[in-house]
Enzyme design. Structure first.
Site, PDB file in Angstrom:
ATOM      1  N   GLY A  33       0.707  -1.349   0.063  1.00  0.00           N
ATOM      2  CA  GLY A  33      -0.018  -0.116  -0.013  1.00  0.00           C
ATOM      3  C   GLY A  33       0.895   1.151  -0.001  1.00  0.00           C
ATOM      4  O   GLY A  33       0.259   2.458  -0.474  1.00  0.00           O
ATOM      5  N   GLY A  68      -6.215  17.405 -35.173  1.00  0.00           N
ATOM      6  CA  GLY A  68      -6.496  17.742 -33.651  1.00  0.00           C
ATOM      7  C   GLY A  68      -5.389  18.210 -32.834  1.00  0.00           C
ATOM      8  O   GLY A  68      -5.608  18.926 -32.116  1.00  0.00           O
ATOM      9  N   ALA A  69      -4.059  17.709 -33.380  1.00  0.00           N
ATOM     10  CA  ALA A  69      -3.068  18.319 -32.662  1.00  0.00           C
ATOM     11  C   ALA A  69      -2.944  19.891 -32.812  1.00  0.00           C
ATOM     12  O   ALA A  69      -2.374  20.484 -31.728  1.00  0.00           O
ATOM     13  CB  ALA A  69      -1.781  17.731 -33.262  1.00  0.00           C
TER      14      ALA A  69
END
Lengths: 519, 400
Positions: free
Chosen positions: A201, A416-417
Site C-alpha cells: 500500500g 486535432g494536434a
C-alpha cells in the site's frame, strides 16, 4: 557536562547555600543533571537510528542512511528536526522491549538554496523503515505544517512497508498520509524520491505526489513482490524487472526520472527544487540570470530541416531557447514523442511541452497525452510563470489552464494536434508560427486521396496544389489564429518579452466544484 | 615484391609550386607536414599567409592562360604560419573515430593573425556522408612563437558543441610540456570550483521571493566548502580534495583554497558566456564551460575537457559508500561505434569465429571501420545486411 556544573555548586557553598544544599535540594539538582544527561544520551542514540551495525549494512548496499540523505539534500546547518524523541507505542509481540528514538523516520524542515522545504526521510535501519502509527504521525505533522505555511514536501522513501506488529494502526497511518497527499495536491509541490523498497500500500503515496523519482539498482516500487507473483501466477520475475527504475521510467511511466545513486539523486533533486514555487500562492521563482534575454539564436534558423518529412530533435530547439541551455527534463525515457520539463527564460521558471518529431513523428498518442496532461496541470495548479510549447486529457489541461500560455508552431500542426497544443482557440495568449509551419487538417497525400477519390490520375498534381495551399503558415496567419510569423532566431527575445507582459495576466474559469477531466 | 630505401625518422616536406603555360614557374617556400595522419593533404593557406599571395586566384589566372604576374624575387617569406585541421572526431576513441551531430553552438575564434576556413556555421549538421572536417584553422605571426601562441589562444576560444572534436589533441600538440603537474591541477580545480560556487550563490538569489527576508544571508558573503573529485583513468585511485571558496569584496573575485593551498580567481564569471577569460593567481586562463550538472562541472583547460565532481563537504564520507556500477560484458555483441553504412558482412548465423576476427565493415565519412569479435564463439544473430544504414550503438552481430 555534569562535572562542570557540580563543582561550582558543591564546592562554592556559602552559609545560605549550605542551608539550601540540604539532601532534598541536592537530590533535585542531581535529578536535573541526570535528566540533562539522559536527553543527550537519547539524542546521540537517535542519531544512530537502528545502530552502527545496521548503518554499516545500509552502506554496504551502496545506500546512505536517512540522516545522511537529509544532510546532503538540505543547505548545511538548516535542518530543524521535529519529533526526534518520538517512540512507537506498540505493545503486541513484545514490541515494547525494543524502542528507538525517532522510530523509523526522520522528519523536519530545512532550506534548499535558501528556500523552505519540509522533508521526511524513512530510516531503513529501524525496523526496516516500516510504518508505525508514530511514523505516520510524524509525517502527517510536517505535511500539515507545510500546508499551513505554504512550502513543498519532499519524501525520501526507503521502507519495507507496513509494520505488521502494529496491525490496523499501521494501515490507519497510511490512510492519514494519503488523505494529506490529496489535500496538498495543487496546494504545495510534493516530490517522492524512492531510495529503497516501496511496496504494498505504501506505493499509493508516491503515486499521489507530483513527481516520483527513483535511484537505479537500489529502489523498487511495486504493489506485490516477486515471491507472491510467483506463488499466484507461477511467473518468474526479478525485483528489478517488476518495479525497478528502468521499468518505471521506460515502460509504466510511473517514475519521472531515475538517478545513478543516492548522491546523484539528492543533488539533482536540489536542482529541480530551484525551479518550483513554494506553494500555489507564491509566484513562480525568478532567479538572477546571466543569459541575455534578447540573445539572437542563430541555430534555430536551421534546426527544422528543409525537407518537410525529415526528423529533427525538439530538444535542440528547447536547449537553444532557454537560459544557458539548462533544461530539467521530466520523464525523458517515456513517451519520447512528447518532451516536457522545466527551464528558465530570463530567470523565470517556465514549463515546456513540445512534440518531438524524432520519435513516432512527434504524434500525440495515449502515453504522450497523459504525460503532457499531468505536467500541464501541475504547472497550472502552481499558478506557474508560464507554459511554453512548440506542438482528450491534454486538450482539457491546456483549455483549463489560466496561466500564461505561449505557443510556437515549428512545423506540422495537423488535425486535432493543432487544436490540442494550446491553440489560440483554447485561450493561448501568444501563438506564433515559424516560416516552416504547416497548418492543415491532414497531410497532402491523405487529403488528396479523400478529396479526389475519383481522379486518381491527377493525384500528383492535386497534392502539389494542396501543399501550395496548406503547406505554410498563411491559412492560420490570415485569420489571426497565429499572432505573427516570426524569424526563428528571434524566438527567445519574443518569449521573454511576452512572459514579462503576461506576468499580470488574470483569467478565471467559471465556478464549479471540479471539472470532469476524462480519466 | 617492392624494395625501397628505409628512411629513419622521416619528415614530410612539401614545396608549393606555381607554373603557367608560358614556361614560367615559381616556388612559394615550403611546408612542414610531418604531424599529419593519413598524409592526404596539400595545405595552401599557410603558404598564402607567409607570402601574401592568393594561390587560388593565381591558379585560376594560369588556367585561363595568363602569364604569371609575380617573379621569384618578389616572393617574400614573412613570419611563420600554422594550420590545425579541426575535425569532428573523438581523439579518445581509436585515435579519431568520427562523430556526427548538429552543431548547436559554434563560435569561431577571430582576431589578428587568425584565419578560419570553414563551410560551417551554428546549426550546421556534420553527417555521415562527408569528411568530418570542421575547419582549417590558420594562425600567422611575425615569428614561430607568436604564431604558436596565437594558435593556442585560437584553440582555447573555439566553441564547438554538438560533436566531439579533436581540439584536445591539437591543443596538446601545440602545448610546450605535458601538464600533469600539481600547480596546473590546482589552477583547474581553482577556477572550476569558483565557477561552481558562483552557480550555487546565484541559485539563492531570487528577485521575487519575498518570504523570510529577515533571516536571508547574502550568498556572496558565505564561504563554500566542497569535496572535489578529479577524473581518473580506470583502475586509478580516486583523488579527492578539500576546497573552500570565499567570495571577495565583489562577486567577481574569489579566494579558493585547494587542500590548504591558495588559488586567487577573478574575472567575469558569466555562466552563459561561451568562453571565459579569467585570472588565476595573476595569470590569464581561457576556459569554456562545457556542461554544468548537479554536483558536477565540466570545463575546458588547454583544450581538454575536465569533468570535475564538486559536492558539498558533507558528502566527503558519503561518496565512498556509493557503489561502482558493474561494467557490462560487451564481448558477445558487436555494436556500431558510430552511425554509418554497412559495407561488408563476413559471417552468418551458426559460424564459429575467433577473438579478433573481422565480422563487419562499416563505412562513414570516407572512412572504413573494421569491427572485430570480442571473444571466440558462435554467431547467434546477424542483424544487418550490406547496404543498411545504422545509428550509433546498434547491435550488429550477437555471439552466443
Amino acid at each position: 557536562m555534569i562535572t562542570r556544573l557540580t563543582r561550582p555548586i558543591i564546592s562554592g557553598c556559602s552559609n545560605l547555600h549550605k542551608r539550601l544544599c540540604s539532601a532534598a535540594a541536592n537530590s533535585s539538582i542531581q535529578h536535573t543533571l541526570r535528566v540533562a544527561e539522559q536527553i543527550e544520551k537519547k539524542r546521540a542514540a537517535a542519531l544512530l537510528g537502528g545502530g552502527q551495525a545496521r548503518i554499516d549494512a545500509q552502506h554496504k548496499r551502496g545506500k546512505l542512511t536517512a540522516r545522511e540523505r537529509v544532510n546532503l539534500l538540505l543547505d548545511k546547518g538548516t535542518f530543524r528536526e521535529y519529533d526526534m524523541f518520538a517512540e512507537h507505542t506498540c505493545t503486541e509481540f513484545g514490541m515494547e522491549k525494543e524502542k528507538y528514538a525517532g522510530d523509523s523516520v526522520v522528519t523536519g524542515r530545512g532550506e534548499i538554496s535558501g528556500r523552505t522545504v519540509f522533508v521526511f526521510s524513512q530510516d531503513f535501519t529501524v525496523f526496516g523503515g516500516s510504518l508505525s502509527s508514530v511514523h505516520a504521525r510524524k509525517v502527517c505533522k510536517i505535511m500539515d505544517e507545510a500546508m499551513r505555511v505554504g512550502a513543498p514536501v519532499i519524501g525520501l522513501n526507503d521502507s519495507g512497508g507496513a509494520r505488521i506488529q502494529e496491525g490496523v494502526e499501521s494501515l490507519a497511518g497510511y490512510a492519514d498520509i494519503f488523505q494529506r497527499n490529496v489535500l496538498a495536491s495543487g496546494v504545495v509541490p510534493q516530490i517522492s524520491m524512492i531510495m529503497g523498497p516501496c511496496a504494498g500500500g505504501a506505493v499509493y503515496s508516491p503515486a499521489l505526489t507530483d513527481f516520483t523519482f527513483m535511484v537505479r539498482d537500489s529502489s523498487y516500487l511495486f504493489i506485490t513482490g516477486p515471491e507472491v507473483v510467483k506463488a499466484v501466477t507461477n511467473e518468474e520475475v526479478t525485483q528489478e524487472e517488476l518495479g525497478g527504475a528502468k521499468t518505471h521510467t521506460t515502460t509504466s511511466g510511473v517514475a519521472h526520472g531515475a538517478f545513478e545513486n543516492d548522491v546523484d539523486a539528492l543533488m539533482s533533486l536540489r536542482e529541480l527544487f530551484n525551479y518550483l514555487p513554494l506553494s500555489n500562492k507564491d509566484a513562480s521563482p525568478i532567479r538572477a540570470v546571466d543569459d541575455q534575454w534578447d540573445r539572437e539564436v542563430k541555430s534555430l534558423d536551421t534546426v527544422v530541416p528543409l525537407e518537410s518529412t525529415a526528423a529533427y530533435n525538439m530538444k535542440d530547439v528547447v536547449t537553444a531557447l532557454v537560459d544557458e541551455g539548462d533544461f530539467f527534463e521530466i520523464m525523458p525515457e517515456y513517451a519520447k514523442n512528447l518532451v516536457i520539463g522545466f527551464a528558465r527564460m530570463n530567470g523565470r521558471t517556465v514549463g515546456i511541452v513540445g512534440n518531438n518529431p524524432k520519435f513516432a513523428a512527434g504524434c500525440l498518442d495515449i502515453n504522450s497525452s497523459v504525460k503532457g496532461a499531468r505536467f500541464v496541470r501541475f504547472c497550472t495548479a502552481q499558478e506557474y510563470g508560464g507554459i511554453i510549447r512548440h506542438g482528450a486529457k491534454l486538450l482539457y489541461a491546456f483549455a483549463e489552464a489560466t496561466v500564461p500560455k505561449i505557443t510556437i508552431i515549428t512545423r506540422k500542426a495537423y488535425g486535432g494536434a493543432y487544436d490540442v497544443m494550446s491553440s489560440k482557440h483554447l485561450r493561448g495568449d501568444r501563438n506564433y508560427a515559424w516560416p516552416s509551419a504547416e497548418v492543415a487538417v491532414m497531410g497532402a497525400k491523405g487529403a488528396v486521396q479523400i478529396l479526389f477519390r475519383k481522379d486518381k490520375a491527377n493525384h500528383a498534381k492535386h497534392e502539389a496544389e494542396y501543399i501550395e495551399l496548406f503547406g505554410n503558415p498563411f491559412p492560420a496567419a490570415v485569420r489571426g489564429f497565429v499572432d505573427d510569423i516570426i524569424v526563428p532566431s528571434t524566438t527567445r527575445r519574443r518569449i521573454c518579452e511576452d512572459l514579462n507582459l503576461l506576468e499580470s495576466k488574470k483569467v478565471k474559469n467559471p465556478k464549479r466544484k471540479h471539472g470532469n477531466i476524462p480519466l | 615484391m617492392l624494395v625501397e630505401k628505409f628512411i629513419d625518422n622521416p619528415r614530410h616536406i612539401e614545396v608549393q609550386v606555381l607554373a603557367d603555360k608560358h614556361g614560367n614557374a615559381l616556388y612559394l617556400n615550403e611546408r612542414e607536414c610531418s604531424i599529419q595522419r593519413r598524409n592526404q593533404k596539400v595545405e595552401h593557406p599557410i603558404t598564402e599567409c607567409i607570402t601574401g599571395i592568393d594561390i587560388v586566384q593565381q591558379m585560376i589566372r594560369v588556367a585561363h592562360g595568363h602569364k604569371l604576374n609575380i617573379s621569384q624575387d618578389q616572393v617574400p617569406l614573412n613570419g611563420w604560419a600554422f594550420e590545425s585541421r579541426v575535425y569532428a572526431e573523438d581523439p579518445y576513441k581509436g585515435f579519431g573515430l568520427p562523430s556526427v551531430g548538429r552543431l548547436h553552438r559554434y563560435v569561431e575564434p577571430h582576431g589578428n593573425g587568425i584565419r578560419c576556413d570553414s563551410g560551417i556555421r551554428e546549426g550546421s549538421e556534420i553527417s555521415i556522408y562527408y569528411d568530418p572536417l570542421i575547419c582549417k584553422l590558420v594562425t600567422h605571426g611575425k615569428d614561430r612563437n607568436t604564431a604558436l601562441d596565437t594558435m593556442r589562444d585560437a584553440l582555447d576560444h573555439y566553441v564547438i558543441r554538438g560533436v566531439t572534436n579533436n581540439i584536445p589533441l591539437l591543443r596538446d600538440i601545440v602545448e610546450e610540456k605535458r601538464f600533469l603537474e600539481r600547480k596546473e591541477q590546482d589552477t583547474v580545480i581553482g577556477f572550476a570550483v569558483a565557477l561552481h560556487a558562483r552557480k550555487i550563490a546565484r541559485a539563492k538569489i531570487f528577485t521575487n521571493q519575498t518570504r523570510q527576508r529577515s533571516t536571508h544571508i547574502d550568498p556572496y558573503t558565505v564561504s563554500y566548502r566542497f569535496i572535489v573529485e578529479l577524473p581518473t583513468e580506470e583502475g586509478e585511485a580516486k583523488q579527492r580534495h578539500e576546497v573552500v571558496a570565499q567570495f571577495g569584496a565583489i562577486e567577481n573575485e574569489l579566494k579558493v583554497t585547494v587542500d590548504g593551498r591558495t588559488v586567487d580567481v577573478s574575472g567575469n564569471m558569466n555562466l552563459a558566456q561561451s568562453t571565459l577569460t579569467l585570472e588565476v593567481n595573476k595569470k590569464p586562463v581561457t576556459t569554456q564551460i562545457v556542461a554544468k550538472r548537479a554536483g558536477e562541472i565540466t570545463v575546458l583547460y588547454k583544450g581538454t575537457p575536465f569533468k570535475i565532481k564538486v559536492l558539498p563537504e558533507q558528502a566527503v564520507e558519503y561518496l565512498q559508500h556509493m557503489k561502482e556500477k558493474p561494467k557490462m560484458d560487451m564481448s558477445s555483441v558487436i555494436l556500431s561505434p558510430m552511425p554509418g553504412a554497412i559495407k561488408n558482412v563476413n559471417v552468418k548465423v551458426g559460424d564459429m569465429v575467433s577473438e579478433g576476427q573481422e565480422l563487419v565493415v562499416m563505412e562513414a565519412m570516407k572512412m572504413q571501420n573494421s569491427l572485430h569479435a570480442g571473444k571466440t564463439g558462435k554467431v547467434k544473430a546477424v542483424n544487418v545486411k550490406v547496404g543498411d544504414t545504422v545509428d550509433d550503438s546498434v547491435v550488429l552481430v550477437e555471439l552466443e
